[in-house]
Design a protein around this motif. Structure first.
Motif, PDB file in Angstrom:
ATOM      1  N   LEU A 123       0.848  -1.184   0.000  1.00 14.12           N
ATOM      2  CA  LEU A 123       0.000   0.000   0.000  1.00 14.12           C
ATOM      3  C   LEU A 123       0.890   1.243   0.000  1.00 14.12           C
ATOM      4  N   MET A 124       0.575   2.203  -0.893  1.00 15.04           N
ATOM      5  CA  MET A 124       1.358   3.425  -1.039  1.00 15.04           C
ATOM      6  C   MET A 124       0.529   4.638  -0.631  1.00 15.04           C
ATOM      7  N   ARG A 125       1.240   5.713  -0.324  1.00 18.91           N
ATOM      8  CA  ARG A 125       0.570   6.985  -0.059  1.00 18.91           C
ATOM      9  C   ARG A 125       1.404   8.115  -0.654  1.00 18.91           C
ATOM     10  N   GLY A 126       0.762   9.283  -0.814  1.00 19.72           N
ATOM     11  CA  GLY A 126       1.447  10.488  -1.257  1.00 19.72           C
ATOM     12  C   GLY A 126       0.556  11.682  -1.009  1.00 19.72           C
ATOM     13  N   PRO A 136       5.755  10.253  -2.638  1.00 15.26           N
ATOM     14  CA  PRO A 136       5.237   8.880  -2.546  1.00 15.26           C
ATOM     15  C   PRO A 136       6.063   8.040  -1.577  1.00 15.26           C
ATOM     16  N   GLU A 137       5.381   7.195  -0.809  1.00 15.19           N
ATOM     17  CA  GLU A 137       6.060   6.326   0.144  1.00 15.19           C
ATOM     18  C   GLU A 137       5.144   5.157   0.490  1.00 15.19           C
ATOM     19  N   ARG A 138       5.724   4.111   1.075  1.00 15.42           N
ATOM     20  CA  ARG A 138       4.949   2.945   1.490  1.00 15.42           C
ATOM     21  C   ARG A 138       4.251   3.216   2.822  1.00 15.42           C
ATOM     22  N   VAL A 139       3.110   2.565   2.983  1.00 13.09           N
ATOM     23  CA  VAL A 139       2.384   2.655   4.242  1.00 13.09           C
ATOM     24  C   VAL A 139       2.723   1.419   5.065  1.00 13.09           C
ATOM     25  N   HIS A 140       3.249   1.643   6.252  1.00 15.18           N
ATOM     26  CA  HIS A 140       3.676   0.554   7.130  1.00 15.18           C
ATOM     27  C   HIS A 140       2.688   0.380   8.284  1.00 15.18           C
ATOM     28  N   THR A 194       2.142   5.350   8.743  1.00 13.72           N
ATOM     29  CA  THR A 194       1.981   4.167   9.584  1.00 13.72           C
ATOM     30  C   THR A 194       0.572   4.094  10.170  1.00 13.72           C
ATOM     31  N   PHE A 195      -0.043   2.917  10.045  1.00  8.09           N
ATOM     32  CA  PHE A 195      -1.321   2.619  10.688  1.00  8.09           C
ATOM     33  C   PHE A 195      -1.177   1.287  11.416  1.00  8.09           C
ATOM     34  N   ASN A 196      -1.750   1.179  12.600  1.00  3.24           N
ATOM     35  CA  ASN A 196      -1.783  -0.092  13.324  1.00  3.24           C
ATOM     36  C   ASN A 196      -3.227  -0.514  13.572  1.00  3.24           C
TER      37      ASN A 196
END
Length: 300
Positions: A123-126, A136-140, A194-196
């Protein structure tokens, strides 16, 4: 075939949202075709922006040349093609950048096969502004399975950007057509990338994640009391699938969702519902002949 092709052809989706009324009041009118002037081929995974002015979509989900595009609103049924979403798409084929999602603060989310499986957080975000995606970066976070074969297939971001309604799916193209199993859950924002998952995510989604179905395409309303999603019976692909767009309600965000209700169903790959912020218009894609088209239904 639409979003359920095989292992690497995973697809995601999100939506902007509506206020919840009573269960009996949620109904939609007949299908109406959407026209995107300047675009004549497959249009899939529609997402209408929170302000209603931009329609995001991707072309055919073949995992070879799948890219994100956007169009600007003329009226509910008519949009003007604006171009590829700059900053979101991988530069070379094979590529899959698909399934747009956007919160009210301009945080844009999508799925991408870039560098998979070397990097498993797909999953990516920007930051979205005026047709351009930056940073743009990855969602961890621990909503990711971080296991080969498992992907975040779909997602729906809450309008305020604080909650991610994710859809994990396990693919094994030797033993399953489409996902072997799926899970829809809720994760809370920790920081920009980041989402948990909520500790009670499984309990909240217990009646959504019915094991006899492949459940996907979560779409959450503004008040987070109504969840729309798509499902079909596990094992029914490719011979006899019936796709159902469903809604499940809850009285407050502290409660679990009640058992879902089917709004409408079709064998022609109706999927990926997205609602306008006022909840009066729903978009989704459907296979019409040999082409995937965006369809509209209006709230009754």
């Amino acid at each position: 075939m639409s979003r359920i092709r095989f292992f690497m052809l995973f697809l995601l989706l999100g939506c902007t949202k509506e206020a919840v009324k009573s269960k009996s009041s949620i109904s939609f009118g007949p299908e109406l075709p959407v026209t995107i002037s300047g675009w004549s081929t497959d249009a899939m995974e529609p997402f209408i922006s929170p302000d209603g002015n931009t329609l995001f979509f991707n072309n055919l989900n073949d995992g070879i040349n799948t890219q994100l595009f956007y169009a600007t609103r003329i009226d509910d049924l008519h949009f003007t093609f604006a171009g590829a979403l700059t900053g979101a798409n991988q530069p070379v084929s094979p590529r899959l950048d698909a399934v747009a999602d956007l919160d009210a603060q301009g945080n844009f989310y999508w799925t991408s096969t870039r560098n998979y499986p070397a990097e498993l957080d797909n999953l990516m975000r920007g930051d979205f502004s005026a047709g351009v995606l930056s940073n743009p970066e990855r969602v961890h976070g621990n909503f990711n399975k971080s296991t080969p074969g498992w992907l975040v297939m779909d997602h729906g971001i809450s309008t305020d950007g604080q909650f991610l309604y994710f859809n994990n799916a396990r693919f094994d193209d030797k033993n399953c057509v489409g996902p072997c199993e799926t899970e829809i859950g809720i994760a809370q924002k920790v920081n920009a990338n980041t989402f948990n998952r909520l500790s009670n995510s499984e309990q909240i989604m217990a009646q959504i994640n019915q094991s006899q179905y492949v459940n996907y395409a979560p779409c959450i309303t503004t008040d987070q009391r109504a969840l729309y999603f798509t499902r079909y019976l596990k094992g029914s692909l490719p011979s006899a699938p019936l796709f159902e767009i469903c809604v499940a309600l809850r009285g407050s965000t502290q409660e679990a969702f009640a058992a879902p209700r089917v709004l409408f169903s079709d064998v022609q790959f109706i999927e990926a519902q997205s609602l306008t912020a006022d909840g009066q218009v729903m978009y989704y894609h459907k296979k019409v002949g040999d082409v995937y088209q965006i369809i509209l239904r209006k709230r009754q």
